[in-house]
Design a protein around this motif. Sequence first.
Motif, short mmCIF file in Angstrom:
data_model
loop_
_atom_site.label_atom_id
_atom_site.label_comp_id
_atom_site.label_asym_id
_atom_site.label_seq_id
_atom_site.Cartn_x
_atom_site.Cartn_y
_atom_site.Cartn_z
N GLY A 144 0.81 -1.21 0.00
CA GLY A 144 0.00 0.00 0.00
C GLY A 144 0.84 1.25 0.00
N ALA A 145 0.66 2.08 1.03
CA ALA A 145 1.37 3.36 1.11
C ALA A 145 2.88 3.19 1.21
CB ALA A 145 0.86 4.16 2.31
N ASP A 146 3.35 2.02 1.61
CA ASP A 146 4.79 1.79 1.72
C ASP A 146 5.42 1.24 0.44
OD1 ASP A 146 5.08 2.79 4.25
OD2 ASP A 146 5.07 0.85 5.26
N ALA A 147 4.63 0.98 -0.58
CA ALA A 147 5.20 0.44 -1.83
C ALA A 147 6.23 1.40 -2.43
CB ALA A 147 4.10 0.13 -2.83
N PRO A 148 5.95 2.71 -2.54
CA PRO A 148 7.00 3.60 -3.06
C PRO A 148 8.23 3.63 -2.16
CG PRO A 148 4.85 4.69 -3.07
CD PRO A 148 4.69 3.43 -2.28
N LEU A 149 8.03 3.56 -0.85
CA LEU A 149 9.16 3.59 0.07
C LEU A 149 10.01 2.32 -0.07
CD1 LEU A 149 10.74 4.95 2.30
CD2 LEU A 149 9.13 4.00 3.97
N GLN A 150 9.37 1.18 -0.32
CA GLN A 150 10.14 -0.03 -0.60
C GLN A 150 11.10 0.20 -1.76
OE1 GLN A 150 7.13 -3.01 -1.34
NE2 GLN A 150 7.17 -3.73 0.80
N ARG A 231 -2.26 13.20 -0.56
CA ARG A 231 -2.77 12.43 0.57
C ARG A 231 -3.78 11.38 0.11
NH1 ARG A 231 -5.55 15.63 5.39
NH2 ARG A 231 -7.21 15.91 3.84
N THR A 232 -4.66 11.75 -0.79
CA THR A 232 -5.66 10.79 -1.27
C THR A 232 -5.02 9.62 -1.98
OG1 THR A 232 -7.36 12.51 -1.48
CG2 THR A 232 -7.66 10.51 -2.79
N HIS A 233 -4.06 9.91 -2.86
CA HIS A 233 -3.43 8.82 -3.61
C HIS A 233 -2.51 7.97 -2.74
CE1 HIS A 233 -4.66 11.25 -7.18
NE2 HIS A 233 -4.91 10.05 -7.63
N LEU A 234 -2.00 8.55 -1.65
CA LEU A 234 -1.13 7.79 -0.76
C LEU A 234 -1.92 7.02 0.29
CD1 LEU A 234 1.84 7.18 0.16
CD2 LEU A 234 1.60 9.13 1.71
N LEU A 235 -2.89 7.67 0.91
CA LEU A 235 -3.56 7.10 2.09
C LEU A 235 -5.04 6.80 1.88
CD1 LEU A 235 -2.00 9.42 4.84
CD2 LEU A 235 -1.21 7.16 4.09
N GLY A 236 -5.58 7.16 0.73
CA GLY A 236 -6.99 6.90 0.48
C GLY A 236 -7.87 8.10 0.82
N GLU A 237 -9.17 7.94 0.58
CA GLU A 237 -10.11 9.05 0.72
C GLU A 237 -10.33 9.46 2.17
OE1 GLU A 237 -11.49 10.91 -1.47
OE2 GLU A 237 -11.13 9.87 -3.37
N THR A 238 -10.33 8.49 3.08
CA THR A 238 -10.67 8.79 4.48
C THR A 238 -9.65 8.18 5.44
OG1 THR A 238 -12.15 6.88 4.54
CG2 THR A 238 -13.14 9.02 4.00
N PRO A 239 -8.41 8.64 5.41
CA PRO A 239 -7.41 8.09 6.33
C PRO A 239 -7.71 8.48 7.77
CG PRO A 239 -6.52 10.00 5.20
CD PRO A 239 -7.85 9.71 4.56
N THR A 240 -7.33 7.63 8.68
CA THR A 240 -7.52 7.93 10.10
C THR A 240 -6.52 8.98 10.56
OG1 THR A 240 -5.96 6.24 10.83
CG2 THR A 240 -8.26 5.55 10.48
N PRO A 241 -6.81 9.65 11.65
CA PRO A 241 -5.82 10.61 12.19
C PRO A 241 -4.48 9.95 12.48
CG PRO A 241 -7.97 10.94 13.22
CD PRO A 241 -8.08 9.70 12.40
#
Length: 330
Positions: A144-150, A231-241
């Motif tokens: 998910g959000a860590d794929a680019p970091l990998q 933020r939307t493309h990295l964490l989705g539409e409704t990321p948690t705090p």
Amino acid sequence: MTMDRRTLLGLAGAVVASPALAQQTLSPRHPTPTIAPPDPTEIIRLWPNGAPGGEGVSVTPVVPERSTDPAFHDRYAQYTTDPILTVFRPERPNGSALLLIPGGGYRWAVLDKEGYDVARVFAETGTTCFVLRYRLPADGWAAGADAPLQDAQRALRLIRSRAADYGLKPDRIGVLGASAGGHLAGLASARTDATYAPVDAADTVSLRPDLTVLMYPVATMEDPHVHAGSRTHLLGETPTPERIAAYSLERMDWKDAAPVFLVHAMDDASVPVENSLQLLTTLKAAAVPAEAHLFQEGGHGFGVRLIQGRPAQVWPDLVRAWAARLDFPL
């Protein structure tokens, strides 16, 4: 692993040009070329057996060209499934390397403006440059959000592990990221945890850079200064705090991170300058050596080509002067 020219053309949509064009650059030291210079032919695949966690990925890679001017390319890579490094070898290597991470709001990666164009400027003065074409978080990768970091962590390890092959010092491996690529470069600089299982011997070396340059970075994921698209493309539409905080660079632990250089324009309407200002405060609190240059004008995404003749065009020389004081030739 390197690829031959035919494979590279299929991956990158490279433009074949005459050898004479190879000397044309977008450096402020030379006039703007009338025909775009050719792409390098040397690339490195990040993952010899395929990128991790791709079982649910079904996208097809594309590299559209947006420029209609033969003097320059303006391509972006989307739906990347086989991450690569494009290598810019200088005529006289100075022992340092830069991993270049272009932006694109985590929707795509702009290859030329913040990748190849910038690489040519720094390769001209001896720095071996590697432009990263990375995977995107919304394409179905298990990380998910860590794929680019990998991909960024693996790239830094590959460059460092092959330092001798490129005439590099293994403690002179820097990263330069722009916009959302600046966020990714910041993650690679701040985080100390490996985000993937070891693949080979390259994964035994350090995964953090020795120097970090962030251009108009998407630093925060928090309102009111967040770049909403990133933020939307990295964490989705409704990321948690909690998720928002975990991926906000100014909320991270930067202890023992490499020195950081920040470049931003005050009139940036896409990624507010507060992204850099907040991060600078965090870096100071963590005792990370840092320098920031804020230009009155420049907008967003200026790279090197869009600021010719304007004050911000000096930023590569400012970076070089700063790095030289750190005994890091660029």
